[in-house]
Design a protein around this motif. Structure first.
Motif, mmCIF file in Angstrom:
data_model
loop_
_atom_site.group_PDB
_atom_site.id
_atom_site.type_symbol
_atom_site.label_atom_id
_atom_site.label_comp_id
_atom_site.label_asym_id
_atom_site.label_seq_id
_atom_site.Cartn_x
_atom_site.Cartn_y
_atom_site.Cartn_z
ATOM 1 N N GLU A 38 0.978 -1.135 0.046
ATOM 2 C CA GLU A 38 0.053 0.113 -0.095
ATOM 3 C C GLU A 38 0.749 1.293 0.032
ATOM 4 O O GLU A 38 0.686 2.069 -0.802
ATOM 5 N N SER A 39 1.926 1.089 0.965
ATOM 6 C CA SER A 39 2.643 2.627 0.876
ATOM 7 C C SER A 39 3.328 2.627 -0.382
ATOM 8 O O SER A 39 3.801 3.890 -0.818
ATOM 9 N N LEU A 40 3.721 1.579 -1.151
ATOM 10 C CA LEU A 40 4.241 1.993 -2.620
ATOM 11 C C LEU A 40 3.344 2.049 -3.614
ATOM 12 O O LEU A 40 3.902 2.312 -4.816
ATOM 13 N N GLY A 41 2.052 2.185 -3.413
ATOM 14 C CA GLY A 41 1.226 2.494 -4.297
ATOM 15 C C GLY A 41 0.731 1.341 -5.400
ATOM 16 O O GLY A 41 0.503 1.402 -6.536
ATOM 17 N N VAL A 42 1.175 0.191 -4.874
ATOM 18 C CA VAL A 42 0.902 -1.184 -5.725
ATOM 19 C C VAL A 42 -0.660 -1.201 -5.878
ATOM 20 O O VAL A 42 -1.360 -1.303 -5.061
ATOM 21 N N PRO A 43 -1.041 -1.210 -7.331
ATOM 22 C CA PRO A 43 -2.369 -1.172 -7.745
ATOM 23 C C PRO A 43 -3.032 -2.562 -7.928
ATOM 24 O O PRO A 43 -4.264 -2.519 -7.954
ATOM 25 N N GLY A 44 -2.332 -3.569 -7.855
ATOM 26 C CA GLY A 44 -2.877 -4.777 -8.245
ATOM 27 C C GLY A 44 -1.912 -5.865 -8.009
ATOM 28 O O GLY A 44 -0.863 -5.680 -7.586
ATOM 29 N N THR A 45 -2.185 -7.282 -8.672
ATOM 30 C CA THR A 45 -1.165 -8.186 -8.521
ATOM 31 C C THR A 45 -1.212 -8.764 -10.111
ATOM 32 O O THR A 45 -2.407 -8.984 -10.777
ATOM 33 N N PRO A 46 -0.233 -9.395 -10.566
ATOM 34 C CA PRO A 46 1.253 -8.924 -9.969
ATOM 35 C C PRO A 46 1.804 -7.782 -10.221
ATOM 36 O O PRO A 46 1.590 -7.446 -11.516
ATOM 37 N N VAL A 47 2.548 -7.227 -9.478
ATOM 38 C CA VAL A 47 3.200 -6.027 -9.761
ATOM 39 C C VAL A 47 4.726 -6.106 -9.335
ATOM 40 O O VAL A 47 5.152 -6.858 -8.488
ATOM 41 N N ILE A 48 5.673 -5.777 -10.392
ATOM 42 C CA ILE A 48 6.962 -6.090 -10.262
ATOM 43 C C ILE A 48 7.877 -4.855 -10.202
ATOM 44 O O ILE A 48 7.709 -3.911 -10.925
ATOM 45 N N PHE A 49 8.810 -4.829 -9.328
ATOM 46 C CA PHE A 49 9.625 -3.802 -8.993
ATOM 47 C C PHE A 49 11.146 -4.336 -9.423
ATOM 48 O O PHE A 49 11.471 -5.402 -9.137
ATOM 49 N N VAL A 50 12.099 -3.396 -9.930
ATOM 50 C CA VAL A 50 13.400 -3.591 -10.034
ATOM 51 C C VAL A 50 13.952 -2.436 -9.271
ATOM 52 O O VAL A 50 13.857 -1.351 -9.513
ATOM 53 N N GLY A 51 14.689 -2.932 -8.371
ATOM 54 C CA GLY A 51 15.094 -1.995 -7.269
ATOM 55 C C GLY A 51 13.808 -1.338 -6.596
ATOM 56 O O GLY A 51 13.018 -2.038 -6.028
ATOM 57 N N ASP A 52 13.814 0.036 -6.549
ATOM 58 C CA ASP A 52 12.620 0.775 -6.084
ATOM 59 C C ASP A 52 11.679 1.033 -7.073
ATOM 60 O O ASP A 52 11.140 1.847 -6.702
ATOM 61 N N GLN A 53 12.038 0.790 -8.271
ATOM 62 C CA GLN A 53 11.113 1.167 -9.414
ATOM 63 C C GLN A 53 10.082 0.343 -9.755
ATOM 64 O O GLN A 53 10.241 -0.816 -10.298
ATOM 65 N N MET A 54 8.766 0.768 -9.705
ATOM 66 C CA MET A 54 7.998 -0.058 -10.201
ATOM 67 C C MET A 54 7.763 0.003 -11.784
ATOM 68 O O MET A 54 7.889 0.934 -12.300
ATOM 69 N N ILE A 55 7.582 -1.159 -12.134
ATOM 70 C CA ILE A 55 7.920 -1.440 -13.743
ATOM 71 C C ILE A 55 6.320 -1.569 -14.283
ATOM 72 O O ILE A 55 5.642 -2.674 -14.107
ATOM 73 N N ASP A 56 6.137 -0.576 -15.226
ATOM 74 C CA ASP A 56 4.688 -0.545 -15.910
ATOM 75 C C ASP A 56 4.698 -1.896 -16.800
ATOM 76 O O ASP A 56 5.633 -1.870 -17.884
#
Length: 250
Positions: free
Chosen positions: A212-230
């Motif tokens: 929630e703090s990272l603003g994850v909008p659903g699943t699956p969601v992938i981060f590379v480092g601290d960057q959310m990858i669209d």
């Protein structure tokens, strides 16, 4: 004896009327000036007061801008802890798209990046699909607590057992059976107690709060480092993001 001429009464009255008229004009003009000055003073005061009541927003700087970062501590992962890039999957055991990611993308990541020491791949719960998701997450946390190395076998087996999203297929009986098959050394009584009491819920809540703090909008969601990858569910998109992150580490 000088002869003094008596002033004409009409002329005197005319002069008096003119003087009175001029006096009224002066008074009226003075009132207008006073009113204008008061209005200007009020506007200046109001503007100053407003500026004091609503200070300008500070421009974000490296000292004031808050950046939410991923806490990897205590999270299951594959690969080397010293890998230059961390990749994180926020996932739900009941999510069909998460199952596709596990089956189609994770093996490619493992082959090209994990086994070559380029990335470490983390799994974090994001229980968005109801009680079954929460129960499965509690089960996985208990397995990880008892035997971190066996976590991934259990993890994969739960996704393999996934059924239609509309079905309530996650049960304590199913999870216990999977645990017995994939983690032979498991303390099954402690495992069942964890499911009954949800003793690992604090770990699940920690995962959900992070998502929630990272603003994850659903699943699956992938981060590379601290960057959310669209579009990170797509291997080609994810590969591009990982390669970029690796190049920046050189």
């Amino acid at each position: 004896m000088s002869d003094t001429k008596r002033p004409d009464k009409g002329a005197v009255d005319q002069k008096n009327n003119k003087d009175q008229k001029n006096g009224r004009i002066v008074i009226f003009s003075s009132v207008i000036v006073i009113v204008l000055i008061a209005a200007i003073a009020f506007m200046i005061f109001s503007n100053q007061h407003g500026n004091e009541a609503k200070p300008k927003k500070k421009e974000p700087t490296h000292r004031t801008e808050k950046v939410t970062r991923i806490d990897y501590e205590g999270q299951p992962f594959i690969g080397s802890s010293n890998a230059p890039v961390k990749v994180v999957e926020f996932s739900d055991y009941r999510c069909p798209y998460c199952k596709e990611f596990e089956e189609n993308v994770v093996p490619e990541l493992d082959k090209e990046y994990v086994k070559t020491g380029k990335i470490s791949l983390y799994f974090i719960n994001d229980t968005i699909l109801g009680p079954g998701s929460v129960l499965a997450a509690n089960a996985s946390e208990e397995v990880y607590h008892q035997n971190p190395k066996a976590f991934w076998a259990f993890h994969k087996a739960v996704f393999d057992a996934q059924k239609n999203e509309k079905e309530q297929w996650v049960t304590e009986k199913l999870l216990t059976s999977i645990a017995q098959k994939t983690v032979p050394s498991i303390d099954i009584k402690a495992f069942q107690n964890a499911l009954d009491t949800k003793s690992r819920q604090s770990e699940v809540d920690k995962d959900n709060d992070l998502a929630e703090s990272l603003g994850v909008p659903g699943t699956p969601v992938i981060f590379v480092g601290d960057q959310m990858i669209d579009g990170g569910q797509d291997y080609k998109v994810l590969k591009k993001a990982i390669d970029k992150a690796l190049s920046e580490k050189k």
